[in-house]
Each structure stands twice: as structure tokens, then as C-alpha cells.
Motif scaffolding. Structure first.
Motif, PDB file in Angstrom:
ATOM      1  N   ASP A  30      46.488 -64.371  37.297  1.00 29.52           N
ATOM      2  CA  ASP A  30      47.865 -64.376  37.793  1.00 29.52           C
ATOM      3  C   ASP A  30      48.499 -62.994  37.706  1.00 29.52           C
ATOM      4  OD1 ASP A  30      47.813 -67.017  38.494  1.00 29.52           O
ATOM      5  OD2 ASP A  30      48.789 -67.737  36.654  1.00 29.52           O
ATOM      6  N   VAL A  46      46.977 -60.212  38.513  1.00 36.61           N
ATOM      7  CA  VAL A  46      46.378 -59.327  39.515  1.00 36.61           C
ATOM      8  C   VAL A  46      47.389 -59.032  40.623  1.00 36.61           C
ATOM      9  CG1 VAL A  46      44.633 -59.211  41.331  1.00 36.61           C
ATOM     10  CG2 VAL A  46      44.000 -59.988  39.054  1.00 36.61           C
ATOM     11  N   GLU A  47      47.459 -57.779  41.031  1.00 39.34           N
ATOM     12  CA  GLU A  47      48.415 -57.360  42.055  1.00 39.34           C
ATOM     13  C   GLU A  47      47.692 -56.986  43.345  1.00 39.34           C
ATOM     14  OE1 GLU A  47      50.625 -54.199  40.268  1.00 39.34           O
ATOM     15  OE2 GLU A  47      51.679 -55.525  38.863  1.00 39.34           O
ATOM     16  N   GLU A  48      48.479 -56.690  44.381  1.00 42.39           N
ATOM     17  CA  GLU A  48      47.910 -56.256  45.657  1.00 42.39           C
ATOM     18  C   GLU A  48      47.194 -54.919  45.470  1.00 42.39           C
ATOM     19  OE1 GLU A  48      47.682 -58.120  48.034  1.00 42.39           O
ATOM     20  OE2 GLU A  48      49.344 -59.527  48.000  1.00 42.39           O
ATOM     21  N   ARG A  87      45.027 -59.187  45.104  1.00 44.38           N
ATOM     22  CA  ARG A  87      45.496 -60.557  45.299  1.00 44.38           C
ATOM     23  C   ARG A  87      45.205 -61.033  46.718  1.00 44.38           C
ATOM     24  NH1 ARG A  87      48.777 -64.016  42.752  1.00 44.38           N
ATOM     25  NH2 ARG A  87      49.155 -62.512  41.084  1.00 44.38           N
ATOM     26  N   ARG A  88      45.346 -60.132  47.691  1.00 37.52           N
ATOM     27  CA  ARG A  88      45.117 -60.514  49.087  1.00 37.52           C
ATOM     28  C   ARG A  88      43.648 -60.844  49.328  1.00 37.52           C
ATOM     29  NH1 ARG A  88      46.087 -55.897  51.585  1.00 37.52           N
ATOM     30  NH2 ARG A  88      48.263 -56.062  50.908  1.00 37.52           N
ATOM     31  N   PHE A 113      41.549 -61.807  47.158  1.00 39.77           N
ATOM     32  CA  PHE A 113      41.200 -63.003  46.388  1.00 39.77           C
ATOM     33  C   PHE A 113      41.388 -64.261  47.230  1.00 39.77           C
ATOM     34  CE2 PHE A 113      42.383 -66.116  42.844  1.00 39.77           C
ATOM     35  CZ  PHE A 113      41.063 -66.395  42.552  1.00 39.77           C
ATOM     36  N   GLN A 114      42.352 -64.217  48.170  1.00 38.31           N
ATOM     37  CA  GLN A 114      42.567 -65.374  49.048  1.00 38.31           C
ATOM     38  C   GLN A 114      41.346 -65.634  49.923  1.00 38.31           C
ATOM     39  OE1 GLN A 114      46.170 -64.444  51.151  1.00 38.31           O
ATOM     40  NE2 GLN A 114      47.486 -64.944  49.418  1.00 38.31           N
TER      41      GLN A 114
END
Length: 324
Positions: free
Chosen positions: A17, A19-21, A24-25, A27-28
Motif C-alpha cells: 500500500d 508503493v507510489e507511482e 503502483r500503475r 502493479f495494476q
């Protein structure tokens, strides 16, 4: 699922949770909406240690960002005749689904030559199939069967396996390392079909080196494995080389629609068209370049390096006439 496993997932989730951009993108594209199942895959690969699983996942996400893996399905192998050469020498196909709804992939280990292009093209091709599987085939299977499906079955055909396989070990180790580090626990079971003596001899020395969770996934089948595979899939989903004894996996033994390696097979037609479509959409941003899509090769883990050296040593014995 035990309490310890649930706690590990909660701890891992808390880590991820943060993790940032742009991680994060990307990871989707990894989880495709199945976050818990994805965390479980990485946890299994690191013996349910949340800290080690978190490092593995973050390393994977960084690899994806640095190598633009999110865009690899918009990077065709061009020109078309080069793509055809890659497909003809890297035999892989999709034959259907198991009775439980798991996609069935066929891999022609013995007859793949990997001699028509550079290593980079074969790695690009392999990752594209991985990404197409994860982004298109598995979500579609989940929707069709109304349950979460995040793994597949692989049937490995050893027909034609010869000592020349020695020349392929480096490339196969690179591909295996990419899968282990960035696509962990995506294969439910590996079925080995049409295994010649040279494979059986190598298997005896390699099997003890494998981790227990990997050993449990591998089943060496007698002959083409048809009868055993019919327990887990219908006849229509059998790879073409398993449909009758002695058929082998010759690229010329079946018609294009039956031979799942063929470019005429619906899977390869759909994959090819998908990549072309994605490329056309991306062309408005940047023109398609000639040349392979280079991906950083990970350093093989120590256990994989040891396995590769063991196989190489065993094949050398046969090459020197001592393995008979």
C-alpha cells in the motif's frame, strides 16, 4: 488458509500500500484486479516471508518500469518474416482449457531451435506471450468460469530433444529466470510428454536440485501422455502432439488449425492481431522502430545456475559417449 498465511497477506498488503507511482500503475497490470491472489503468488515464491516477498515484488515492478513491460504488447517483432522465423523456431501454443478452466499451453522443448534470431527477440516473444496470458487469457477464463483463475497448465513436448540442446541452455536459463523473478507461481502443473532417454538421464540428476514446491508441480508422463492428460482436460484441449501415440510434434504433421504452434492457429492469429492493434494505437505517440525490444536479463538465481551447469555436464557426458 491458515492464520499465519492470512497474517502474512495482511502484512504484505500493508507494505505494498506504500508503493507510489509509477510502480503502483504497473502493479495494476500485474494483478489485473486479483490483488490477494497476486500477493499470495509472491509469498509462495518466498516461503511466505512478507519482507522477502515485498522485495521480490518491488524488484519486479522496477524491472517492468525500467524495461517498459506495460507497453510490450504494442511492440511487434518486425518485419513479418522475422516474426514468422521466431515463431517457427520457438514452439509454443495454446490448446484449450483444463476441466477446471485453467488455460493449457504447449511448449515444444525438443524441436525448438532458437536459431533464427537474436536472444533479444526470443525474450521479447516470450514476455509478450506471458503478458497476453496474464492480461487477456486469464481474465477471460475467470469471467467465463465465474471464478478466479490466475494460473495455467503447461505441457512440455520433449520430442526431438538432442544433444544440441546444450546450445540453448543459456537462453532457456534467461527465460526461466525472468519467469521465476517476475511471473512467479503462474504455472499450476508441468506435464512432460514424449520424453527420450537423454531427458530421463538429465531428470534423475536435476530432480534432487529442485525446490520441493517445484518438484510437486512436475509430472513426467509415459509416451505422449494422452490417457493421463484426459483425466484433467477434454480431448479437444489436448495439444496436437498428445492426441495419438507416435504423432510427435512435427510442425508438418497437422494442419495449421490443429497444430497449436502454427501461425495459422487461432491463438497465434489473435495474439498477432492484438499486438498489431496495440501498435497502431501507440503509433500516434511514437513510430514503430525496426529492431528487437531489449529487456534487461536478470542474473539467474544460484539454484538455477547450478541446475543449468548440472544439465550441461550431463549432456556433455552423452556428447562424449559416456552417457549410454
Amino acid at each position: 488458509m491458515g492464520v499465519a498465511s492470512q497474517d502474512a497477506i495482511k502484512q504484505f498488503q500493508a507494505f505494498i500500500d506504500q508503493v507510489e507511482e509509477p510502480l503502483r500503475r504497473t502493479f495494476q497490470n500485474v494483478h489485473q484486479g486479483y490483488v490477494t491472489e497476486t500477493l499470495m503468488r509472491f509469498l509462495k515464491a518466498r516461503d511466505w516471508d512478507p519482507s522477502k516477498a515485498y522485495k521480490m515484488l518491488v524488484d519486479c515492478l522496477n524491472w517492468r518500469v525500467q524495461n517498459e513491460i506495460d507497453h510490450i504488447l504494442s511492440k511487434p517483432i518486425v518485419p513479418a518474416d522475422l516474426y514468422t522465423a521466431v515463431r517457427d523456431s520457438q514452439l509454443i501454443g495454446f490448446s484449450g482449457y483444463s476441466k477446471e478452466g485453467l488455460p493449457v499451453f504447449a511448449i515444444g522443448v525438443g524441436l525448438s531451435t532458437f536459431d533464427k534470431a537474436s536472444v533479444h527477440y526470443y525474450v521479447q516473444s516470450h514476455i509478450q506471450i506471458n503478458e497476453y496470458r496474464d492480461r487477456i487469457i486469464l481474465p477471460s477464463a475467470s469471467k467465463k468460469h465465474k471464478r478466479t483463475i490466475t494460473t495455467c497448465i503447461k505441457v512440455l513436448d520433449m520430442t526431438g530433444l538432442k544433444l544440441s540442446a546444450l546450445n540453448q541452455i543459456k537462453l532457456l536459463t534467461i527465460i526461466s529466470s525472468i519467469d521465476d523473478l517476475n511471473y512467479p507461481e503462474k504455472t499450476n502443473t508441468y506435464y512432460i510428454a514424449n520424453a527420450p532417454y537423454v531427458f530421463s538421464a538429465c531428470w534423475k540428476v536435476v530432480k534432487p536440485l529442485l525446490q520441493e514446491r517445484t518438484r510437486r508441480k512436475i509430472q513426467v508422463l509415459p509416451g505422449c501422455g494422452r490417457d493421463e492428460l484426459l483425466n484433467v482436460m477434454d480431448y479437444s484441449s489436448l495439444p496436437h502432439f498428445c492426441k495419438r501415440e507416435g504423432s510427435g510434434s512435427s510442425k508438418h504433421s497437422e494442419t495449421g488449425s490443429e497444430n497449436c504452434y502454427s501461425l495459422d492457429h487461432p491463438f497465434h492469429q489473435e495474439l498477432y492481431n492484438h499486438i498489431k492493434q496495440q501498435a497502431r494505437q501507440r503509433e500516434t505517440v511514437e513510430p514503430i522502430k525496426q529492431g528487437s525490444f531489449h529487456v534487461d536479463f536478470p542474473e539467474p538465481p544460484d539454484d538455477e545456475s547450478e541446475i543449468a551447469k548440472t544439465i550441461e555436464s550431463e549432456l556433455h557426458k552423452f556428447e562424449n559417449g559416456n552417457g549410454v
